[in-house]
Design a protein around this motif. Structure first.
Motif, mmCIF file in Angstrom:
data_model
loop_
_atom_site.group_PDB
_atom_site.id
_atom_site.type_symbol
_atom_site.label_atom_id
_atom_site.label_comp_id
_atom_site.label_asym_id
_atom_site.label_seq_id
_atom_site.Cartn_x
_atom_site.Cartn_y
_atom_site.Cartn_z
ATOM 1 N N TRP A 182 30.897 51.130 29.502
ATOM 2 C CA TRP A 182 30.803 51.264 30.276
ATOM 3 C C TRP A 182 31.236 50.324 31.277
ATOM 4 C CZ3 TRP A 182 27.435 45.978 32.432
ATOM 5 C CH2 TRP A 182 26.961 46.694 33.091
ATOM 6 N N ALA A 183 31.845 48.501 30.413
ATOM 7 C CA ALA A 183 32.367 47.533 31.191
ATOM 8 C C ALA A 183 33.462 47.817 31.355
ATOM 9 C CB ALA A 183 31.829 46.426 29.571
ATOM 10 N N PHE A 184 34.246 47.939 30.349
ATOM 11 C CA PHE A 184 35.770 48.578 31.293
ATOM 12 C C PHE A 184 35.252 49.588 32.327
ATOM 13 C CE2 PHE A 184 38.782 52.016 30.943
ATOM 14 C CZ PHE A 184 40.210 50.956 31.122
ATOM 15 N N GLY A 185 35.020 50.223 32.601
ATOM 16 C CA GLY A 185 34.147 51.372 34.134
ATOM 17 C C GLY A 185 33.869 50.922 34.776
ATOM 18 N N ARG A 186 33.091 49.487 34.823
ATOM 19 C CA ARG A 186 32.183 49.174 36.213
ATOM 20 C C ARG A 186 34.286 47.956 35.835
ATOM 21 N NH1 ARG A 186 27.662 44.293 35.740
ATOM 22 N NH2 ARG A 186 28.132 43.836 37.979
ATOM 23 N N ALA A 187 34.117 47.378 35.731
ATOM 24 C CA ALA A 187 35.702 46.611 35.940
ATOM 25 C C ALA A 187 36.716 47.555 36.270
ATOM 26 C CB ALA A 187 36.307 46.504 34.618
ATOM 27 N N ARG A 188 37.311 48.515 36.632
ATOM 28 C CA ARG A 188 38.268 49.792 36.700
ATOM 29 C C ARG A 188 37.795 49.791 38.254
ATOM 30 N NH1 ARG A 188 40.786 53.475 34.347
ATOM 31 N NH2 ARG A 188 41.232 54.703 35.866
ATOM 32 N N THR A 216 35.290 47.790 40.305
ATOM 33 C CA THR A 216 35.571 46.713 40.822
ATOM 34 C C THR A 216 36.823 46.622 41.627
ATOM 35 O OG1 THR A 216 33.469 45.361 39.594
ATOM 36 C CG2 THR A 216 34.701 44.183 40.804
ATOM 37 N N ALA A 217 37.485 46.739 40.889
ATOM 38 C CA ALA A 217 39.394 46.355 40.924
ATOM 39 C C ALA A 217 39.798 47.671 41.937
ATOM 40 C CB ALA A 217 40.245 47.012 39.482
ATOM 41 N N ALA A 218 39.232 48.835 41.737
ATOM 42 C CA ALA A 218 39.156 49.767 42.641
ATOM 43 C C ALA A 218 38.549 49.250 43.679
ATOM 44 C CB ALA A 218 38.853 51.450 42.322
ATOM 45 N N VAL A 219 37.565 48.557 44.054
ATOM 46 C CA VAL A 219 36.504 48.367 45.314
ATOM 47 C C VAL A 219 37.583 47.241 46.015
ATOM 48 C CG1 VAL A 219 34.819 47.075 46.744
ATOM 49 C CG2 VAL A 219 34.868 48.947 44.672
#
Length: 79
Positions: A31-37, A39-42
């Motif tokens: 979940w943390a990895f997906g959220r970081a990705r 955030t990076a995309a945004v």
């Protein structure tokens, strides 16, 4: 004999708790990895939009400056 059954059940529950804790840790990491990705995309999209806005502003400024007569006056003393 009765103690062996209790110990066996406790061991079974303990093993199940360990597996549940490991599964929870893996899911939290994913979940943390997906959220970081995400955030990076945004952030990348916003940065691209900002660059495009800056480029339009630069072009508008250069177009306005090229159409405007710019003069400089140098004053020395009273001349």
């Amino acid at each position: 004999m009765h103690n062996v059954g209790i110990l066996s059940r406790l061991r079974s529950w303990f093993e199940m708790l360990i597996v549940l804790a490991l599964l929870t840790a893996v899911l939290a990491a994913l979940w943390a990895f997906g959220r970081a990705r995400l955030t990076a995309a945004v952030y990348a999209r916003r940065l691209e939009a900002l660059c495009a806005d800056y480029e339009r502003l630069r072009q508008d400024y250069n177009r306005a400056v090229s159409r405007t007569a710019i003069t400089e006056l140098r004053v020395n003393g009273t001349r």
